[in-house]
Design an enzyme around this catalytic site. Structure first.
Site, PDB file in Angstrom:
ATOM      1  N   ASP A  31       0.861  -1.171   0.000  1.00  0.00           N
ATOM      2  CA  ASP A  31       0.000   0.000   0.000  1.00  0.00           C
ATOM      3  C   ASP A  31       0.899   1.223   0.000  1.00  0.00           C
ATOM      4  O   ASP A  31       1.925   1.256   0.690  1.00  0.00           O
ATOM      5  CB  ASP A  31      -0.896  -0.011   1.251  1.00  0.00           C
ATOM      6  CG  ASP A  31      -1.909   1.109   1.225  1.00  0.00           C
ATOM      7  OD1 ASP A  31      -2.143   1.667   0.147  1.00  0.00           O
ATOM      8  OD2 ASP A  31      -2.467   1.418   2.282  1.00  0.00           O
ATOM      9  N   ASN A  53      25.180 -43.170  12.857  1.00  0.00           N
ATOM     10  CA  ASN A  53      24.105 -42.274  12.438  1.00  0.00           C
ATOM     11  C   ASN A  53      23.878 -41.155  13.455  1.00  0.00           C
ATOM     12  O   ASN A  53      23.661 -39.993  13.100  1.00  0.00           O
ATOM     13  CB  ASN A  53      22.825 -43.087  12.243  1.00  0.00           C
ATOM     14  CG  ASN A  53      21.780 -42.339  11.442  1.00  0.00           C
ATOM     15  OD1 ASN A  53      22.073 -41.803  10.387  1.00  0.00           O
ATOM     16  ND2 ASN A  53      20.561 -42.307  11.953  1.00  0.00           N
TER      17      ASN A  53
END
Length: 989
Positions: free
Chosen positions: A398, A811
């Site tokens: 705006d 992992n």
């Protein structure tokens, strides 16, 4: 008991057959407030009125038919409000005005949510299997238990910090409301003094008197006591886009069939479109109607493109797992003839392929981005919106401060404590009245007099235009007002009485008031947008005292030409017009005050002159827009202002180059409306930069059209008329001083109105996106490579290349090294263009195809080094049978070290498209975590307790040298493939 449960004995004496019903009712009443009664804290205002079923809807309906006087009496208050001590007492008894479904998750709830995930379930299964046999392995069980605790702790800490950050940041968004409070402790005084005070919405209590103004979000269920052309949007509750008119008239049972149709009740979660009012707070917090719609409130928002991409990655890796586990089980079992060991190994393989740290890494990235934006005074209400900031390719903004956004209403004289509105986006934080001209363009104080009377007679908070007019009267233009003291006296002291008013709306774009002068004259004074107001005029008065003449084509063209010239010079213009009314017309209004009659009186006006306002661009706006354009973000302006004013501002910001207002770079709302439903509409929206005189609905249509065209659209706005576009945008951005409804629908709140913060938001979004993509591509390609390695080992070796426990520890160490990725650096080239997942037609986008292609190219590379390690063990170290357990353990140790080091080291090669260590260096914390994990991994086989627990042995001395060579070859291999990949596809991450 009769005293403890009032009404029970009386009911029994009158009609014994109804004893059970009376008992049930009394018992329910006792349970509801028993504790407070025992302590002597019974409050009459806490008792609910009679309703058929006791539901929130029926209770609200009962209040609506009670009448204002009865409702005020019920809550032991007056229209002047509660005292501060009364409010504090009620807050203590009733609790804060907050919905439970919006409260942050407790730490124990988050912990319970973190524990049950596939990674932990599989680890627990393996742990149970390790001890559920004749020779239980308790050391394995303990290690697996520790891994579960570590995994949960890491994920819990990351997500807890993310949630805590979001809660802390959202709590800093101010959401104040204005209430009337008595300045004396006696509420029985009919004429006791009162004042309007601002309080936090969460401290609102039943019995408070709430002031309602345009742009407000209703903070509680309230009974309307006074209403001035009040229109409420109930779309958040009913889905209806049209506004609902509200009045203070008590409702009958016939009107009470639908609670949301009650005209004298406003509900929590709705917003004020226009008008003003005074309301009695009925129910707050979880007692409000909106709290009963728990399903709608608890529904998660739809997944954005990035979330869908992450979900697809997870599904793909889980798919690998589901395919690989049966294959590994069958192959390993056939080769080793140890089906129990093969089953345990296959489950471990499954764990290794599950992206168990993906949620934690993503949350950590988002939390990191939120903290960075918080330092730049940007509050992130929804963490996922950070990704959309990085993907944003179009920013709609705006242009100026919106007429509907209000400053706080202050009790007392209009000349006291009225500040200019501060709500600019691309323009300065305040508009100022520059001039008051007659229809020939000359200064005329009479125009200001009319405008001033109109402004001071608008109820509720003052919008930007009214504030500028009143402020000009008070201090003049920068203290040098052109109004003389006599003119000021004439403007303010002329005797008039307000009869009625028509407040500003975005549809009419004007506001009017009807006043009666001491001479007996009745006059309607209207001010509004030039074209809309001129269309209502039939006459024009060039100078005060002269007779109005018919408004012909010549006069219209001359006045339009004057306005066009003013707009070209950057002035906003407001037309002032009047109409003299008869006493009979005003008498009818006084008796009816009908919203349907008032607009009819605005026809047949006489145009008197113009008000001109200045709203220059922000000093940093042009530079910030240039930065956004350099980042590949197209800036478009969506404003309700005239096309000439909008173009003048945009030319000064270098957004448009053409001086022709009819050019393709700009279009007005009426012209755009004529294109609705045609193919040309989307084409014009994509090509235009400036959209002027748009309605709120048209702003939303522009945003939707841009999204359908493949763009990721951001919307920057702060008013009610921006709320639809903010809701439709991929990421809505508002300011802390904006309208409440705008802040409610926005995902990012700027606490300082600096456009440069948007630049920082975009960069941070891409930074966050980049680090997330790094982890996704690395873990996916690494896991895909492990698939080939495990398949090759299972089909070739007569023993397991690594035990299930060894795979799990490897992992876990790798995942720990990845926790530092959110703090890693991102190459400047990566930040130069929008980044979006599954964005068709966007060059810098990520899709499932792009990820799969990356996996196919990079995944097998790690398998080549793994197979090289297998060959060294098989041919060089002659480990080919299971007869020597120590040699088998040494083979497993070699692959454990090689697999861990290659996975950890590859992070530094894949994190950048450049040459690692030379052209692009990782953040120190990532380098530190890599070194630590590599050091821990190498040390484990040499530490006896870990050695025995994991079934490892010291590696062969010669293997360390061979491992270094393997790592060097691997780095060269990856770099060569990276160069070829960039040459083929023109991108890397």
């Amino acid at each position: 008991m009769a005293r403890a449960m009032p009404g029970l004995a009386e009911a029994y004496s009158k009609e014994p057959s109804r004893l059970s019903q009376a008992w049930s009712a009394a018992l329910a009443s006792w349970r509801k407030g028993g504790a407070e009664r025992l302590m002597g804290h019974s409050e009459g205002w806490q008792r609910e009125p009679y309703s058929p079923d006791g539901s929130p809807t029926s209770i609200i309906t009962a209040f609506s038919g009670m009448g204002n006087a009865a409702a005020l009496s019920h809550f032991q208050t007056t229209t002047r409000g509660l005292t501060s001590s009364q409010a504090a007492r009620r807050l203590k008894l009733n609790g804060r005005n907050a919905l439970s479904c919006k409260k942050p998750m407790a730490w124990w709830q988050l912990l319970l949510q973190v524990i049950p995930n596939p990674f932990n379930i599989l680890l627990a299964l393996i742990a149970v299997i390790s001890v559920a046999n004749p020779t239980p392995n308790w050391s394995t069980f303990i290690i697996l238990a520790v891994m579960i605790v570590v995994s949960c702790a890491v994920r819990f800490w990351q997500e807890y910090r993310s949630n805590a950050a979001a809660t802390k940041l959202q709590s800093s968004v101010t959401n104040d409301v204005r209430v009337q409070r008595q300045s004396t402790e006696s509420f029985t005084l009919a004429k006791c003094p009162f004042e309007e005070v601002a309080i936090k919405a969460e401290t609102l209590v039943p019995g408070d008197i709430l002031l309602i103004n345009p742009g407000d979000s209703i903070p509680a269920d309230c009974l309307l006591i006074e209403g001035n052309h009040l229109v409420i949007s109930q779309s958040s509750l009913t889905g209806e886009s049209a506004g609902v008119r509200k009045t203070a008239n008590p409702q009958s049972e016939k009107d009470a069939l639908d609670a949301f149709a009650l005209e004298n009740v406003v509900f929590m979660g709705t917003s004020v479109i226009s008008g003003s009012g005074l309301a009695l707070v009925l129910r707050t917090g979880d007692d409000a109607i909106i709290a009963s719609i728990t399903k709608a409130l608890n529904e998660k928002p739809p997944l954005n493109a990035f979330q869908r991409g992450i979900r697809n990655v997870s599904y793909m890796l889980i798919g690998f797992m589901l395919v690989m586990v049966p294959i590994v089980l069958v192959v390993s079992g056939k080769v080793t003839h140890d089906w129990r060991g093969a089953a345990l190994f296959s489950v471990s393989v499954a764990v290794g392929l599950v992206p168990e740290m993906l949620p934690a890494i993503v949350n950590a990235n988002l939390a990191r981005g939120a903290f960075k934006l918080a330092k730049r005074k940007a509050i992130v209400k929804r963490l996922d919106s950070i990704q959309n900031l990085g993907a944003m390719s179009v920013l709609c903004s705006d242009k100026v401060s919106n007429q509907n956004i209000s400053t706080p209403a202050i009790s007392g004289s209009w000349n006291e404590n009225i500040d200019l509105l501060q709500t600019g986006t691309l323009t300065n934080d305040e508009i100022s009245l520059s001039g008051y001209l007659n229809c020939e363009g000359y200064t005329e104080p009479e125009i200001f007099r009319l405008a001033y009377i109109n402004a001071v007679n608008q109820s509720g908070s003052k919008n930007a235009v009214d504030s500028a007019i009143i402020n000009f009267y008070r201090i003049g233009d920068a203290g040098n007002s052109t109004l003389t003291s006599n003119e000021k006296h004439h403007a303010s002291l002329i005797d008039h009485k307000k009869i009625a008013e028509i407040p500003f709306t975005f549809e009419t774009r004007r506001s009017s008031c009807i006043v009666k002068y001491s001479t007996g004259k009745h006059e309607l004074i209207c001010k509004g947008a030039f074209e809309e107001t001129l269309n209502l005029c039939t006459h024009i008065q060039t100078n005060p005292g002269t007779e109005p003449i018919p408004l012909g084509r010549t006069q219209r063209l001359a006045l339009s030409h004057l306005v066009s010239n003013l707009n070209t010079d950057g002035y906003r213009t407001i037309l002032v017009a009047t109409r003299e009314l008869t006493a009979s017309q005003c008498a009818a209004l006084t008796a009816d005050d009908s919203a349907e009659i008032l607009p009819d009186l605005t026809a047949g006006l006489t145009a008197h002159g113009l008000l001109t306002f200045l709203d220059p661009p922000k000093p940093d706006a042009a530079a910030s827009i240039a930065k956004l354009q350099a980042l590949g973000v197209e800036v478009k302006v969506l404003t309700g202002d005239a096309l000439g004013v909008a173009l003048q501002v945009c030319r000064s910001l270098n957004l448009v180059k053409e001086l022709d207002e009819a050019g393709i770079q700009a279009i007005s709302g009426p012209d755009l409306k004529r294109l609705e439903g045609t193919e040309e509409f989307d084409e014009v929206v994509r090509g235009c930069v400036v959209f002027a005189k748009l309605t709120p609905a048209q702003k939303g249509q522009v945003v939707l059209s841009l999204k359908q065209g493949g763009g990721c659209v951001g919307m920057l706005g702060d008013g009610i008329n921006d709320s639809i576009a903010l809701k439709y945008a991929d990421v809505g951005i508002s300011v802390d001083s904006g309208a409440g409804v705008a802040k409610d629908v926005a995902e990012i709140i700027l606490t300082q109105k600096e456009l440069d913060i948007i630049v920082e938001c975009v960069t941070t979004g891409r930074f966050t996106h980049g680090n997330t993509i790094k982890y996704i591509k690395m873990v996916a390609s690494s896991n895909f490579g492990n698939v080939f390695s495990i398949l090759a080992a299972s089909a070739w070796l007569p023993f397991q290349p690594m035990t299930g426990l060894q795979i799990l520890v490897q992992n876990l160490l790798y995942d720990i090294s990845q926790i530092a990725i959110p703090w890693d650096r991102v190459d400047e080239e990566y930040l130069a263009a929008p980044r979006r997942w599954n964005a068709r037609g966007l060059p810098s986008s990520h899709s499932s195809l792009d990820l799969f292609r990356f996996i196919l190219f990079l995944g097998p590379l790690s398998s080549t080094i793994d197979i090289c390690t297998f060959c060294l063990g098989w041919f060089y170290y002659d480990i080919r049978t299971t007869t020597d357990p120590v040699q088998v353990a040494r083979f497993q140790t070699h692959w454990f070290l090689e697999g861990l080091l290659t996975q950890t080291l590859i992070v530094h090669l894949l994190r950048t498209a450049k040459i690692p260590f030379f052209q692009s260096r990782s953040a120190p914390i990532l380098a530190f975590s890599t070194i630590c994990v590599i050091g821990i991994g190498i040390a484990i086989p040499y530490i006896p307790p870990f050695q025995r627990a994991l079934g490892l042995v010291q590696p062969a001395t010669s293997f360390l040298g061979l491992l270094a060579a393997e790592l060097l070859i691997y780095c060269l291999e990856v770099q060569i493939v990276k160069v070829g990949y960039k040459w083929l596809f023109g991108t890397w991450l």
